[in-house]
Design an enzyme around this catalytic site. Structure first.
Site, mmCIF file in Angstrom:
data_model
loop_
_atom_site.group_PDB
_atom_site.id
_atom_site.type_symbol
_atom_site.label_atom_id
_atom_site.label_comp_id
_atom_site.label_asym_id
_atom_site.label_seq_id
_atom_site.Cartn_x
_atom_site.Cartn_y
_atom_site.Cartn_z
ATOM 1 N N THR A 37 0.843 -1.197 0.000
ATOM 2 C CA THR A 37 0.000 0.000 0.000
ATOM 3 C C THR A 37 0.882 1.253 0.000
ATOM 4 O OG1 THR A 37 -1.508 -1.308 1.372
ATOM 5 C CG2 THR A 37 -2.064 1.013 1.057
ATOM 6 N N GLY A 88 0.987 1.603 6.054
ATOM 7 C CA GLY A 88 -0.104 0.641 6.004
ATOM 8 C C GLY A 88 -0.226 -0.110 7.323
ATOM 9 N N ALA A 89 -1.054 -1.149 7.318
ATOM 10 C CA ALA A 89 -1.231 -1.982 8.514
ATOM 11 C C ALA A 89 -1.712 -3.357 8.081
ATOM 12 C CB ALA A 89 -2.247 -1.357 9.456
ATOM 13 N N LYS A 100 1.179 -4.608 12.886
ATOM 14 C CA LYS A 100 2.023 -4.333 11.729
ATOM 15 C C LYS A 100 3.228 -5.277 11.758
ATOM 16 C CE LYS A 100 3.072 -0.178 10.694
ATOM 17 N NZ LYS A 100 2.996 -0.701 9.327
ATOM 18 N N GLY A 103 5.467 -7.067 6.626
ATOM 19 C CA GLY A 103 6.586 -6.868 5.702
ATOM 20 C C GLY A 103 7.936 -6.850 6.410
ATOM 21 N N GLU A 109 9.580 0.983 11.400
ATOM 22 C CA GLU A 109 8.282 1.662 11.286
ATOM 23 C C GLU A 109 7.911 2.323 12.615
ATOM 24 O OE1 GLU A 109 6.273 -1.137 7.820
ATOM 25 O OE2 GLU A 109 5.871 -1.604 9.904
ATOM 26 N N LYS A 127 -8.482 -4.776 6.106
ATOM 27 C CA LYS A 127 -7.603 -4.640 7.284
ATOM 28 C C LYS A 127 -8.353 -4.198 8.547
ATOM 29 C CE LYS A 127 -4.017 -5.379 4.576
ATOM 30 N NZ LYS A 127 -2.983 -4.422 4.328
HETATM 31 C C1 5RP Z 1 5.321 -3.855 6.940
HETATM 32 C C2 5RP Z 1 3.982 -3.463 7.428
HETATM 33 C C3 5RP Z 1 2.950 -3.133 6.407
HETATM 34 O O1 5RP Z 1 2.463 -1.852 6.655
HETATM 35 C C4 5RP Z 1 1.837 -4.120 6.512
HETATM 36 O O2 5RP Z 1 2.374 -5.426 6.387
HETATM 37 C C5 5RP Z 1 0.792 -3.909 5.392
HETATM 38 O O3 5RP Z 1 1.362 -4.199 4.168
HETATM 39 P P1 5RP Z 1 0.558 -4.129 2.807
HETATM 40 O O4 5RP Z 1 0.285 -2.678 2.544
HETATM 41 O O5 5RP Z 1 1.485 -4.762 1.811
HETATM 42 O O6 5RP Z 1 -0.711 -4.915 2.977
HETATM 43 O O7 5RP Z 1 3.711 -3.401 8.587
HETATM 44 O O8 5RP Z 1 6.158 -4.270 7.971
#
Ligand code: 5RP
Length: 229
Positions: A37, A88-89, A100, A103, A109, A127
């Site tokens: 995101t 994002g989350a 979170k 990723g 973060e 989410k």
């Molecule tokens: C990375 C995070 C991201 O914000 C979370 O995994 C959401 O990812 P995406 O936007 O790919 O769904 O915390 O460490």
């Protein structure tokens, strides 16, 4: 009769990534998260790169993407504070508390979020949850403490597994490992985050309650919904 095709998750991510531009303060440095995101946000940010000083990034991956688009990246130590952090989350609840770390960038973060006055969460509606804990909770750990920490989670009813990449333990940008913990009941996110943070060997727990969202831009079938906490 006209039928409309529902937007895909990817299109919802693009919408919220673009909507986040309204929170970027011209002339300033913006905090930038990590994930698919946020990648949409970074791509949109490139369109206003001449209006900002640059970004503080929360991961090697975001740094590379920002630089490739010609956006200057500052070290977090060079920046005393930020007006806004956009990320994002994996889950966000009705109070702006988040999980979170999907990723693996949770530690950086949380650091960049702590520098910011305002956390703008960008997420598609999948989410949004009533209570945190369905998504396996990411916890960054010092490798030698991984099994001990896994046993402590087991004692609270959680099942921790070491995150792998290509069959080997995933190594974070900070040189550490990630445990993903299923089966937890996170009824009091603030207390939960404080408690897990005290365990020896825990670098960062993926509950963002002390650094919760101030605003969520949620991508829904009806468009972008703005939720303030
Ligand atoms: C990375 C995070 C991201 O914000 C979370 O995994 C959401 O990812 P995406 O936007 O790919 O769904 O915390 O460490």
């Amino acid at each position: 009769m006209t039928t409309t095709t529902p937007l895909t998750q990817d299109e919802l991510k693009t919408l919220v990534g673009q909507a986040a531009l309204q929170y970027v303060v011209p002339g300033e440095i913006v905090g930038v998260g990590t994930g698919s995101t946020v990648n949409k946000f970074i791509d949109a940010l490139a369109g206003m790169k001449d209006q900002i000083k640059g970004a503080v990034s929360s991961s090697v991956a975001s740094t590379e993407r920002l630089k490739a688009l010609g956006i200057a990246v500052f070290d977090a130590n060079e920046v005393p504070s930020l007006s806004v952090y956009i990320d994002g989350a994996d889950e966000i609840d009705g109070q702006g508390y988040m999980v979170k770390g999907g990723g693996a960038a949770l530690t950086r973060e949380k650091i960049v979020a702590a520098l910011a006055e305002r956390f703008v969460c960008i997420a598609d509606e999948s989410k949004l949850v009533k209570a945190l804990g369905q998504f396996p909770l990411p916890v960054e750990v010092i490798p030698m403490a991984a099994n001990h920490i896994a046993r402590r989670f087991a004692a609270m009813g959680g099942q921790a597994s070491l995150r792998l990449k290509d069959g080997q333990p995933l190594v974070t940008d900070n040189g550490q490992h990630i445990l993903d913990v299923k089966g937890l009941s996170i009824t009091d996110p603030l207390a939960f985050e404080s408690e897990i943070n005290q365990w020896p060997g825990v670098v960062t727990v993926g509950v963002f309650a002390h650094q919760k969202a101030s605003v969520c831009l949620l991508g829904t079938a009806q468009g972008v919904k703005t939720i303030t906490y």
